[in-house]
Scaffold this motif. Structure first.
Motif, mmCIF file in Angstrom:
data_model
loop_
_atom_site.group_PDB
_atom_site.id
_atom_site.type_symbol
_atom_site.label_atom_id
_atom_site.label_comp_id
_atom_site.label_asym_id
_atom_site.label_seq_id
_atom_site.Cartn_x
_atom_site.Cartn_y
_atom_site.Cartn_z
ATOM 1 N N LEU A 166 0.814 -1.223 0.000
ATOM 2 C CA LEU A 166 0.000 0.000 0.000
ATOM 3 C C LEU A 166 0.850 1.277 0.000
ATOM 4 C CD1 LEU A 166 -2.805 -0.994 2.555
ATOM 5 C CD2 LEU A 166 -3.025 -0.749 0.064
ATOM 6 N N SER A 167 2.031 1.193 0.608
ATOM 7 C CA SER A 167 2.859 2.399 0.765
ATOM 8 C C SER A 167 3.948 2.489 -0.309
ATOM 9 C CB SER A 167 3.524 2.399 2.140
ATOM 10 O OG SER A 167 4.406 1.288 2.260
ATOM 11 N N GLY A 168 4.363 1.353 -0.822
ATOM 12 C CA GLY A 168 5.456 1.354 -1.802
ATOM 13 C C GLY A 168 6.827 1.465 -1.170
ATOM 14 N N GLY A 169 6.880 1.655 0.147
ATOM 15 C CA GLY A 169 8.175 1.775 0.822
ATOM 16 C C GLY A 169 7.984 2.368 2.201
ATOM 17 N N GLY A 170 9.049 2.373 2.981
ATOM 18 C CA GLY A 170 8.986 2.846 4.356
ATOM 19 C C GLY A 170 9.508 4.264 4.512
ATOM 20 N N ALA A 171 10.301 4.452 5.556
ATOM 21 C CA ALA A 171 10.766 5.793 5.933
ATOM 22 C C ALA A 171 11.579 6.453 4.825
ATOM 23 C CB ALA A 171 11.597 5.712 7.214
ATOM 24 N N LEU A 172 12.282 5.665 4.033
ATOM 25 C CA LEU A 172 13.120 6.259 2.975
ATOM 26 C C LEU A 172 12.248 6.971 1.944
ATOM 27 C CD1 LEU A 172 16.134 6.476 2.138
ATOM 28 C CD2 LEU A 172 15.717 4.561 0.587
ATOM 29 N N LEU A 173 11.151 6.325 1.539
ATOM 30 C CA LEU A 173 10.246 6.950 0.564
ATOM 31 C C LEU A 173 9.423 8.059 1.217
ATOM 32 C CD1 LEU A 173 9.005 6.980 -2.276
ATOM 33 C CD2 LEU A 173 7.388 5.222 -1.514
ATOM 34 N N ASP A 174 8.909 7.752 2.403
ATOM 35 C CA ASP A 174 7.998 8.671 3.096
ATOM 36 C C ASP A 174 8.675 9.994 3.420
ATOM 37 O OD1 ASP A 174 5.517 9.276 4.349
ATOM 38 O OD2 ASP A 174 6.387 8.840 6.314
ATOM 39 N N HIS A 175 9.920 9.947 3.878
ATOM 40 C CA HIS A 175 10.566 11.150 4.402
ATOM 41 C C HIS A 175 11.752 11.637 3.590
ATOM 42 C CE1 HIS A 175 8.877 11.723 8.727
ATOM 43 N NE2 HIS A 175 7.952 11.792 7.788
ATOM 44 N N THR A 176 12.027 11.042 2.437
ATOM 45 C CA THR A 176 13.027 11.669 1.562
ATOM 46 C C THR A 176 12.421 12.881 0.879
ATOM 47 O OG1 THR A 176 14.334 9.691 1.127
ATOM 48 C CG2 THR A 176 14.384 11.391 -0.568
ATOM 49 N N VAL A 177 11.139 12.758 0.486
ATOM 50 C CA VAL A 177 10.619 13.680 -0.525
ATOM 51 C C VAL A 177 10.465 15.134 -0.075
ATOM 52 C CG1 VAL A 177 9.549 11.906 -1.924
ATOM 53 C CG2 VAL A 177 8.253 12.888 -0.027
ATOM 54 N N HIS A 178 10.080 15.362 1.198
ATOM 55 C CA HIS A 178 9.860 16.753 1.635
ATOM 56 C C HIS A 178 11.137 17.581 1.527
ATOM 57 C CE1 HIS A 178 5.782 16.685 3.128
ATOM 58 N NE2 HIS A 178 6.007 15.632 3.882
ATOM 59 N N VAL A 179 12.172 17.119 2.230
ATOM 60 C CA VAL A 179 13.393 17.929 2.297
ATOM 61 C C VAL A 179 14.171 17.836 0.987
ATOM 62 C CG1 VAL A 179 15.559 18.316 3.545
ATOM 63 C CG2 VAL A 179 13.456 17.854 4.812
ATOM 64 N N MET A 180 14.027 16.706 0.268
ATOM 65 C CA MET A 180 14.664 16.626 -1.051
ATOM 66 C C MET A 180 14.058 17.682 -1.966
ATOM 67 S SD MET A 180 17.126 15.272 -2.509
ATOM 68 C CE MET A 180 17.427 14.175 -1.112
ATOM 69 N N ASP A 181 12.751 17.886 -1.848
ATOM 70 C CA ASP A 181 12.122 18.951 -2.638
ATOM 71 C C ASP A 181 12.688 20.317 -2.250
ATOM 72 O OD1 ASP A 181 10.014 20.111 -4.409
ATOM 73 O OD2 ASP A 181 9.407 21.005 -2.503
ATOM 74 N N LEU A 182 12.901 20.531 -0.941
ATOM 75 C CA LEU A 182 13.474 21.812 -0.509
ATOM 76 C C LEU A 182 14.886 21.975 -1.062
ATOM 77 C CD1 LEU A 182 12.286 22.053 3.217
ATOM 78 C CD2 LEU A 182 11.165 22.893 1.136
ATOM 79 N N MET A 183 15.654 20.888 -1.032
ATOM 80 C CA MET A 183 17.021 20.950 -1.571
ATOM 81 C C MET A 183 16.980 21.287 -3.065
ATOM 82 S SD MET A 183 19.171 17.826 0.190
ATOM 83 C CE MET A 183 19.295 17.588 1.967
ATOM 84 N N ASN A 184 16.129 20.569 -3.802
ATOM 85 C CA ASN A 184 15.985 20.843 -5.251
ATOM 86 C C ASN A 184 15.612 22.299 -5.483
ATOM 87 O OD1 ASN A 184 16.486 18.266 -6.297
ATOM 88 N ND2 ASN A 184 14.389 17.600 -5.916
ATOM 89 N N TRP A 185 14.684 22.773 -4.682
ATOM 90 C CA TRP A 185 14.128 24.113 -4.835
ATOM 91 C C TRP A 185 15.194 25.175 -4.552
ATOM 92 C CZ3 TRP A 185 10.960 27.185 -0.858
ATOM 93 C CH2 TRP A 185 10.185 28.176 -1.486
ATOM 94 N N ILE A 186 15.940 24.970 -3.476
ATOM 95 C CA ILE A 186 16.939 25.964 -3.058
ATOM 96 C C ILE A 186 18.161 25.929 -3.964
ATOM 97 C CG2 ILE A 186 18.590 26.504 -1.209
ATOM 98 C CD1 ILE A 186 16.295 25.665 0.759
ATOM 99 N N ILE A 187 18.594 24.718 -4.331
ATOM 100 C CA ILE A 187 19.826 24.593 -5.110
ATOM 101 C C ILE A 187 19.569 24.842 -6.596
ATOM 102 C CG2 ILE A 187 21.617 22.951 -5.840
ATOM 103 C CD1 ILE A 187 21.297 21.716 -2.999
ATOM 104 N N GLY A 188 18.374 24.476 -7.063
ATOM 105 C CA GLY A 188 18.040 24.703 -8.462
ATOM 106 C C GLY A 188 18.881 23.896 -9.423
ATOM 107 N N SER A 189 19.270 22.722 -9.006
ATOM 108 C CA SER A 189 20.065 21.842 -9.869
ATOM 109 C C SER A 189 19.511 20.434 -9.713
ATOM 110 C CB SER A 189 21.536 21.902 -9.440
ATOM 111 O OG SER A 189 22.297 20.915 -10.088
ATOM 112 N N ALA A 190 19.752 19.576 -10.701
ATOM 113 C CA ALA A 190 19.180 18.232 -10.660
ATOM 114 C C ALA A 190 20.099 17.262 -9.926
ATOM 115 C CB ALA A 190 18.935 17.735 -12.079
ATOM 116 N N VAL A 191 19.483 16.329 -9.190
ATOM 117 C CA VAL A 191 20.258 15.264 -8.540
ATOM 118 C C VAL A 191 20.797 14.327 -9.610
ATOM 119 C CG1 VAL A 191 20.119 13.256 -7.031
ATOM 120 C CG2 VAL A 191 18.967 15.374 -6.375
ATOM 121 N N LYS A 192 22.098 14.017 -9.552
ATOM 122 C CA LYS A 192 22.657 13.105 -10.560
ATOM 123 C C LYS A 192 23.139 11.791 -9.945
ATOM 124 C CE LYS A 192 27.410 15.002 -10.755
ATOM 125 N NZ LYS A 192 28.199 13.939 -10.149
#
Lengths: 328, 330
Positions: A166-192
């Protein structure tokens, strides 16, 4: 004034209650109905606000609504979003946007093809401290960014969150996305590149990881690390945190998104607690979604934004399997 | 017991003044190639000043030598002292590569002298308390840990810190404290992943350790933080969380109105005073180990292992790969 008519689909994710309250407070919005396959989750709300209730979300989509807010279990985000898009409804979808890259691309394509907007619910972009930090970075106050160390720790959610089907994953999926979005937003560069570790550590006998540490390298050369663990137990004074140490060549910006708190020691609570008194980020996010849809402007946080962050978490699982960094 | 100190910079002066105040210990010599530094330390402690180690070795009587020289000199003088039959207390890091560290350990063994390395964090009460919480079972199984150590760049005042060949950089010189603390608390490490950026007067690193137990820790070190030196650490376990933060444990803050000459508005100096400094506790322990022959809280082998973690982090940062221990050196 034309009101924006919104339906809510599924209250599986508890954030739906906060989103409902934020929507309900807006005079330009009418929440017309709620669809949830589990009536007990929403019956109090439906009764209190005299809303229409639908067991099948397709019935809600058949009504005369402009947009939907989807807070279902992660695995149903794609199906519901695509169905809503086909019926011409704008979508605000809870994070993570999806559990596979392909399904998220399908969601984005379906919304584009049907001329509706898709927004990913990343309320942390509406923490005032985060916005000020981004502006300080843009003003060059700490020189060039070198790295970000972030944490988005939480409490063990239980329920469907720990059922991988139902979730597709645990804490790694659930809690990567918020702050990763902030990092993407602030840095303005793509994760490679992504390197991650995740495991069930805190709880015993669970099928998903409750501890996660994910590392990224951006195309610009900036690197980052993020603790995604559900590490806060019931004795901790709050649910978790959102923090970033943004390290530059000329300084460091520390963001502690929920530092605006009072310390409360009450026998009523049975333990010391931190009472957050800062601005309600959900309310500001909902307002921005509503404004964008009503004015026909692009939503502030796109489906692509949701895909970029979730895709980092998904790459994290690949890295975990290989025991080495993986390229995106 | 008679003790001498080699190197009279900041830490050498701390060692010398602690020995000078210790009961049953006599500080017989202080040595620095910069005569004025040796003279200062001698004036402060009443010991005899020397500007050459050979001369001090010849003229001063001592059983133990504290070596507080720049890191690239630790090996040479440790081996020199060991061959002269002196017990050695060296500042950290033990050395700058594993081969040197191994040779130092062997040389001390062969010459029947003890080798101690100043991993002083094991004597900081806040860190000792964290480990105690874990050892007493209050945290359950250790799961996810963090440690952070950030401050200004020491190369701003002492040039040798800017030379990686001499100091080892921020991971070998500064982060090594937390690497040792985490290995002490959480056990042996399986893999090391490091991220690092080095510029003029800036050296920033993030390192993740995966332990044999399954636990994971992320460690941050910054040479180039424009603020007060500060340390933070946390261990989250299955039953509990313990957090330490040097900024939040200042038991004394002195707030001063500006003097006429100062441009800044106010001056605040936060402190966390104790009746015995961690350095004092450390040196008392090492001296006691020499007297009684007992095992040290931190052994030379521990110092070797801490160096291995730091070097693995550097290797990971260089190659972009996770490094599986033991480290095979280039």
């Amino acid at each position: 004034m034309k009101k924006l008519r919104i339906g809510m689909i599924s209250f599986a994710h508890g954030h739906a209650f906060s989103y409902f309250n934020s929507l309900h407070a807006l005079p330009e919005v009418e929440v017309t109905g709620i669809a949830d396959s589990v009536p007990s989750r929403v019956e109090n709300l439906v009764r209190a606000h005299q809303l229409s209730y639908y067991e099948d979300y397709r019935q809600l989509l058949d009504t005369d609504i402009d947009a939907v807010v989807i807070c279902s279990e992660n695995v149903y985000h794609a199906e519901i979003t695509i169905e809503a898009a086909r019926r011409g409804k704008h979508v605000l979808c809870e994070k993570p946007l999806g559990i596979t890259k392909e399904s998220m691309e399908d969601m984005i394509a379906a919304c584009r093809d049907n001329n509706v907007q898709l927004m990913t619910a990343f309320p942390c972009r509406y923490l005032a401290a985060v916005i000020q930090a981004k502006k300080a970075v843009e003003r060059g106050e700490i020189g060039d960014i070198i790295a970000i160390k972030g944490t988005n720790r939480g409490s063990f959610p239980g329920g469907w969150f720990v059922e991988p089907e139902l979730s597709g994953g645990g804490a790694l999926l659930d809690h990567t996305v918020h702050v990763m979005d902030l990092m993407n937003w602030i840095i303005g560069s793509a994760v490679k590149e992504v390197y991650a570790y995740a495991a069930p550590l805190f709880q015993e006998n669970i099928e998903v990881e409750d501890a996660g540490m994910i590392h990224v390298k951006f195309a610009s050369g900036v690197f980052g690390v993020l603790d995604t663990s559900w590490s806060r137990n019931g004795t901790f004074p709050t649910w978790g945190d959102v923090t970033m140490e943004i390290v530059g060549t000329k300084g460091v910006i520390s963001v502690d998104g929920f530092a605006q708190k009072n310390e409360l020691y009450s026998k009523v609570n049975g333990k010391g607690t931190w009472e957050f008194w800062g601005d309600n980020m959900d309310a500001y996010m909902i307002q921005d979604f509503v404004d964008a849809i009503l004015s026909g402007e692009p939503v502030p946080i796109s489906g692509e934004d949701g895909l970029h962050s979730a895709n980092v978490a998904l790459a994290g699982y690949q890295s975990l399997k290989q025991g080495q960094p993986v390229q995106l | 017991m008679k003790v001498a100190v080699l190197g009279c910079g900041g830490l050498g002066r701390i060692h010398a003044s602690i020995y000078a105040g210790m009961q049953d210990v006599e500080l017989t010599g202080v040595c620095d190639i910069q005569q004025d530094l040796a003279d200062d330390a001698a004036r402060m402690t009443g010991a005899v000043a020397y500007s050459s180690f050979e001369e001090m070795l010849e003229k001063a009587e001592f059983d133990v030598i504290s070596i507080a020289l720049p890191s690239y000199l630790h090996k040479e003088y440790t081996m020199h002292a060991a061959k002269a039959g002196k017990h050695v207390i060296s500042e950290k890091p033990i050395a700058l590569n594993l081969e040197d560290a191994e040779q130092m350990i062997r040389c001390c063994e062969e010459n029947g002298v003890r080798l101690f390395v100043g991993h002083v964090v094991r004597f900081f009460p806040d860190y000792v308390n964290m480990k105690q919480s874990l050892d007493e079972g209050k945290l359950g199984r250790a799961c996810v840990a963090h440690a952070s150590r950030i401050g200004g760049h020491p190369g701003a005042t002492k040039a040798w810190y800017n030379e990686v060949e001499q100091s080892g950089g921020v991971m070998v010189d500064l982060m090594i404290h937390d690497l040792d603390f985490l290995r002490w608390s959480l056990g042996e490490v399986k893999t090391v992943y490091g991220l690092n950026r080095r510029e003029e007067l800036l050296d920033y690193a993030l390192v993740t350790l995966q332990f044999e137990s399954g636990a994971v820790a992320n460690v941050e070190a910054n040479w180039g933080f424009p603020g007060q030196f500060q340390t933070k650490s946390e261990i989250a376990g299955s039953e509990g969380i313990v957090m330490a933060n040097s900024l939040k444990s200042s038991s004394l803050q002195i707030h001063k109105a500006p003097s006429a000459s100062e441009t800044s508005a106010f001056v605040t100096v936060p402190e966390s005073p104790g009746f015995q400094s961690p350095y004092e506790l450390e040196l008392l322990h090492f001296i006691d180990c020499i007297r009684t022959g007992s095992e040290s809280i931190v052994t030379a082998r521990d110092a070797y292992k801490a160096l291995e973690l730091a070097l693995a982090a550097i290797e990971s940062a260089r190659t972009g790969r996770a490094i599986y221990l033991p480290l095979v050196q280039r």
